[in-house]
Scaffold this motif. Structure first.
Motif, mmCIF file in Angstrom:
data_model
loop_
_atom_site.group_PDB
_atom_site.id
_atom_site.type_symbol
_atom_site.label_atom_id
_atom_site.label_comp_id
_atom_site.label_asym_id
_atom_site.label_seq_id
_atom_site.Cartn_x
_atom_site.Cartn_y
_atom_site.Cartn_z
ATOM 1 N N ARG A 62 -6.761 -1.538 -0.533
ATOM 2 C CA ARG A 62 -5.917 -2.239 -1.504
ATOM 3 C C ARG A 62 -4.843 -1.308 -2.058
ATOM 4 O O ARG A 62 -3.685 -1.692 -2.197
ATOM 5 C CB ARG A 62 -6.772 -2.790 -2.642
ATOM 6 C CG ARG A 62 -5.998 -3.693 -3.594
ATOM 7 C CD ARG A 62 -6.822 -4.081 -4.767
ATOM 8 N NE ARG A 62 -6.907 -2.882 -5.604
ATOM 9 C CZ ARG A 62 -7.815 -2.673 -6.525
ATOM 10 N NH1 ARG A 62 -8.741 -3.553 -6.750
ATOM 11 N NH2 ARG A 62 -7.805 -1.587 -7.246
ATOM 12 N N ASP A 63 -5.209 -0.066 -2.307
ATOM 13 C CA ASP A 63 -4.237 0.909 -2.795
ATOM 14 C C ASP A 63 -3.145 1.148 -1.740
ATOM 15 O O ASP A 63 -1.956 1.199 -2.067
ATOM 16 C CB ASP A 63 -4.923 2.226 -3.147
ATOM 17 C CG ASP A 63 -3.955 3.269 -3.654
ATOM 18 O OD1 ASP A 63 -3.289 2.998 -4.680
ATOM 19 O OD2 ASP A 63 -3.842 4.334 -3.033
ATOM 20 N N ILE A 64 -3.543 1.270 -0.486
ATOM 21 C CA ILE A 64 -2.570 1.484 0.600
ATOM 22 C C ILE A 64 -1.616 0.293 0.690
ATOM 23 O O ILE A 64 -0.409 0.463 0.809
ATOM 24 C CB ILE A 64 -3.316 1.718 1.938
ATOM 25 C CG1 ILE A 64 -4.048 3.053 1.903
ATOM 26 C CG2 ILE A 64 -2.339 1.645 3.112
ATOM 27 C CD1 ILE A 64 -5.062 3.233 3.028
ATOM 28 N N LEU A 65 -2.185 -0.921 0.644
ATOM 29 C CA LEU A 65 -1.336 -2.121 0.755
ATOM 30 C C LEU A 65 -0.391 -2.276 -0.425
ATOM 31 O O LEU A 65 0.749 -2.736 -0.271
ATOM 32 C CB LEU A 65 -2.208 -3.367 0.913
ATOM 33 C CG LEU A 65 -2.963 -3.451 2.229
ATOM 34 C CD1 LEU A 65 -3.926 -4.637 2.227
ATOM 35 C CD2 LEU A 65 -1.998 -3.536 3.406
ATOM 36 N N LYS A 66 -0.828 -1.888 -1.610
ATOM 37 C CA LYS A 66 0.040 -1.975 -2.786
ATOM 38 C C LYS A 66 1.213 -1.007 -2.717
ATOM 39 O O LYS A 66 2.219 -1.208 -3.371
ATOM 40 C CB LYS A 66 -0.759 -1.719 -4.070
ATOM 41 C CG LYS A 66 -1.563 -2.888 -4.526
ATOM 42 C CD LYS A 66 -2.207 -2.555 -5.855
ATOM 43 C CE LYS A 66 -2.917 -3.746 -6.400
ATOM 44 N NZ LYS A 66 -3.452 -3.453 -7.737
ATOM 45 N N ARG A 67 1.075 0.047 -1.963
ATOM 46 C CA ARG A 67 2.129 1.046 -1.860
ATOM 47 C C ARG A 67 3.270 0.585 -0.956
ATOM 48 O O ARG A 67 4.341 1.159 -0.998
ATOM 49 C CB ARG A 67 1.577 2.359 -1.325
ATOM 50 C CG ARG A 67 0.665 3.057 -2.297
ATOM 51 C CD ARG A 67 0.046 4.279 -1.652
ATOM 52 N NE ARG A 67 -0.927 4.889 -2.520
ATOM 53 C CZ ARG A 67 -0.655 5.844 -3.400
ATOM 54 N NH1 ARG A 67 0.569 6.294 -3.526
ATOM 55 N NH2 ARG A 67 -1.597 6.357 -4.141
ATOM 56 N N LYS A 68 3.021 -0.408 -0.119
ATOM 57 C CA LYS A 68 4.074 -0.872 0.779
ATOM 58 C C LYS A 68 5.172 -1.552 -0.009
ATOM 59 O O LYS A 68 4.903 -2.347 -0.906
ATOM 60 C CB LYS A 68 3.490 -1.826 1.817
ATOM 61 C CG LYS A 68 2.564 -1.115 2.779
ATOM 62 C CD LYS A 68 2.268 -1.967 3.952
ATOM 63 C CE LYS A 68 1.410 -1.142 4.901
ATOM 64 N NZ LYS A 68 1.450 -1.630 6.226
#
Length: 155
Positions: free
Chosen positions: A148-154
């Motif tokens: 979720r953290d990775i996806l929010k960074r996009k």
């Protein structure tokens, strides 16, 4: 509909802090194990395996434990301690990165936790119980939070 930009401020990511503490705990345990191996050497390991062989009335010449007993040497102990040290350093670096909300740490943690998932499922199949399910649940939660953290960074 307003979209807020992703804020990599570590204070806004308590989940990352919890995972960082978990990784730090793994690193400390690995460091303790490596230190213990180096301090004790191979003889206590040999004594423990011999005790298991006697306790369970196993054949002292054939089987897994006697084979393991033959592989224990000072060099093998040093190699195992070095591997544990490398494992500890990797988890300490990951923990530092997660605490500071670094994207690379989220990737590293997600991949490393994801690698364990098939083994967790296998453990449940072989030894179903609350401990196996708890480990699987924790690893799934870690993968979810980091993904979720990775996806929010996009962007």
């Amino acid at each position: 509909m307003s979209q807020t930009a992703y804020n990599p401020d570590p204070k806004r990511h308590p989940g990352l802090h919890v995972i960082a503490l978990l990784e730090t705990g793994k690193a400390v345990l690995a460091l303790l194990a490596a230190t213990g191996l180096e301090m004790l050497g191979p003889q206590p390991l040999r004594d423990g395996i011999n005790a298991l062989i006697r306790r369970f009335s196993l054949d002292p010449d054939h089987g897994t434990l006697p084979s393991l007993l033959n592989m224990i040497s000072p060099d093998a102990v040093h190699l195992a301690a070095a591997a544990m040290l490398a494992y500890a350093l990797l988890h300490l670096v990951e923990a530092w990165g997660l605490w500071r909300a670094k994207a690379w740490a989220s990737w590293l943690g997600c991949v490393s936790a994801g690698i364990y998932l098939p083994f967790d499922v296998y453990a449940i199949a072989r030894h179903p119980g609350w401990a196996s399910w708890t480990v699987l649940g924790i690893n799934l939660l870690v993968v979810y939070v980091l993904a979720r953290d990775i996806l929010k960074r996009k962007p």
